[in-house]
Design an enzyme around this catalytic site. Structure first.
Site, PDB file in Angstrom:
ATOM      1  N   ASP A 225      36.252  91.701 -44.925  1.00 42.43           N
ATOM      2  CA  ASP A 225      35.589  90.621 -44.345  1.00 42.43           C
ATOM      3  C   ASP A 225      34.306  91.426 -43.948  1.00 42.43           C
ATOM      4  OD1 ASP A 225      38.153  91.464 -42.908  1.00 42.43           O
ATOM      5  OD2 ASP A 225      37.437  89.907 -41.227  1.00 42.43           O
TER       6      ASP A 225
ATOM      7  N   GLU B  67      39.626  90.738 -40.562  1.00 42.33           N
ATOM      8  CA  GLU B  67      40.105  91.484 -39.404  1.00 42.33           C
ATOM      9  C   GLU B  67      38.980  90.831 -38.614  1.00 42.33           C
ATOM     10  OE1 GLU B  67      39.461  94.800 -37.226  1.00 42.33           O
ATOM     11  OE2 GLU B  67      38.325  93.629 -38.429  1.00 42.33           O
TER      12      GLU B  67
HETATM   13 ZN   LIG Z   1      36.066  97.082 -39.344  1.00 41.59          ZN
END
Ligand SMILES: [Zn+2]
Length: 477
Positions: free
Chosen positions: A90, A153
């Site tokens: 992501d 994340e």
């Molecule tokens: Zn990162």
């Protein structure tokens, strides 16, 4: 011991590494919950990026697994123990001001420009090719190697939370999602509010009533703006003059105006990351220091006195009695990231506390509670992420140091930081690259890029690291 020229191995696959990095960067893998579905809980872009890696792994003969469409893994090797490589696919939204398409992955001056180039899709491809090289060499292995792919994340870490609820925790590992050489210590991070209790008695002899006060939106940032609305008709001219002097004397900027009978004071500070509050100028604290000198209503007086007495000149928790330092990770720091007060509901401070790896948060919280007795404030919304630390003598560290030094000719210094990296979701893991010392950190910024030579160098480092950690080398026999 078998000699393998890792740079040469990478060089022969150079075009594939670059091309796959570009293809991967074309996917706009930004969290989009409006676009979520049962099989793409974080949106289609994020899911597509996860699928991209898993399909690639499958095509190259790795064992793959999709874990709840929030994470996945790619594995090879033999043995009961597992080496984990934790990556994420992501990215943060691209923002404005790019010189080329943020998902175009254009190459200029030996760099690939795209959102996610350095954080963390470039490094994911580097780690993937590192696995692929070792796999294709066909050397005997005594551990399994698994790339664990997260998809959240940048937001809430729902990926690793879900993954490790259902899947094996690696015996050891690394996350290519921060800096080289090796980050082996990350402070603990606790966020919480100090909430003012309502005062039983109010005074009548005040000259200024604070109606609202607001500064900062995030625990982990130094607020760069603060605003107060006052009921102060009688002393308006005096206050305005004092305020102007105050901002001038403190090298700040600000303004004041009257709006609907309210005197409004606005002050600008300097923002900084909450891990080192001294690098910024906390607008909320500066405005509190000004307000506390006025003759305020009792509730406001207590709030602003509290802010200035215990946070006014100290970001190390000394005034609160929770100061602590250790040799591995340095000093405890406190950032006042949010300040909020209204006449109706009183005041709140939102704190971001970063504490050394050998400090126990339970003890610190207990000390704080003791300190807060009779101060009129209580702790609320307490969240904590424990410190993360792998000792310098750990075989994982020794091996990664050896690999880094052989590949770069530079000393593999161990780093301790106040921030948190993805590595803290591993039980025994460190952050290992991809940003080399001296390179500018452009993660999350416009024109994010990865230097192609660094991408290839990182691939060689990761390949040797996998080999040393998971293969049967002569040394180990
Ligand atoms: Zn990162």
């Amino acid at each position: 011991m078998q000699h393998i020229d890792w740079s040469k191995q990478v060089e022969s696959r150079k075009h594939m590494v670059i091309e796959d990095t570009q293809k991967f960067l074309h996917i706009k893998s930004v969290l989009d919950e409006d676009d979520a579905s049962a099989d793409a809980p974080l949106g289609k872009g994020v899911k597509e990026a996860l699928e991209f890696m898993l399909q690639k792994g499958e095509a190259d003969g790795f064992t793959i697994k999709n874990v709840g469409n929030l994470a996945g893994h790619i594995e090879f090797g033999e043995g009961s123990e597992l080496v984990g490589i934790l990556c994420h696919v992501d990215v943060v939204p691209e923002g404005d001001g790019w010189s080329s398409d943020p998902y175009g992955a254009e190459i200029r001056d030996g760099k690939i420009f795209a959102r996610g180039a350095i954080d963390d899709k470039g490094p994911t491809i580097a780690a993937y090719y590192a696995m692929k090289i070792v796999k294709e060499l066909g050397v005997p292995m005594n551990r399994r190697v698994r790339m664990i792919i997260g998809t959240d994340e940048e937001s809430n870490w729902r990926c690793v939370e879900h993954y490790f609820k259902h899947e094996e925790m690696p015996t050891m590992g690394f996350a290519p999602d921060a800096d080289f050489p090796i980050i082996h210590a990350e402070k603990g991070i606790a966020d919480f509010d100090l909430v003012q209790s309502p005062l039983a008695e109010q005074n009548n002899d005040f000259q200024v009533e604070v109606l609202t006060f607001q500064s900062g939106k995030r625990y982990n940032m130094v607020p760069d703006f603060a605003k107060a609305e006052l009921d102060a008709l009688k002393d308006q001219t005096d206050i305005i003059q004092c305020f102007n002097n105050y901002i001038r004397d403190n090298d700040l900027s600000g303004r004041q105006y009257v709006d609907g009978g309210r005197l409004v004071l606005e002050l600008e500070g300097v923002s900084a990351h909450g891990m080192e509050p001294n690098k910024g100028k906390n607008a909320g604290i500066f405005l509190a220091k000004f307000l506390v000198k006025l003759k305020l209503n009792a509730q406001a007086q207590q709030y602003f006195q509290f802010v200035t007495s215990y946070f006014g000149n100290d970001s190390r928790g000394r005034a609160l009695g929770v100061q602590f330092r250790d040799d591995v990770s340095g000093e405890l720091t406190i950032n006042v990231g949010k300040l909020h007060y209204t006449k109706e509901s009183g005041g709140v401070l939102g704190l971001n506390l970063r504490y050394p790896v050998t400090q126990k948060i339970e003890d610190t919280k207990e000390k704080l509670e003791l300190f807060l007795q009779n101060k009129g404030f209580v702790i609320d919304n307490f969240t904590n992420s424990n410190p993360h630390y792998v000792e310098a003598s750990d075989p994982l560290i020794r091996t990664l140091q050896k690999v880094y030094e052989e590949q770069t000719g530079q000393e593999a210094e161990l780093l301790a930081i106040g921030g948190g990296t993805y590595a803290r979701s591993l039980k025994s893991g460190v952050a290992f690259g991809p940003l080399f010392p001296g390179r500018e950190d452009i993660a999350h910024q416009r024109d994010e890029y990865i230097v192609i030579d660094d991408l290839l160098k990182a691939t060689a480092i990761y390949a040797q690291a996998i080999y040393e950690l998971a293969c049967v080398t002569d040394q180990k026999e």
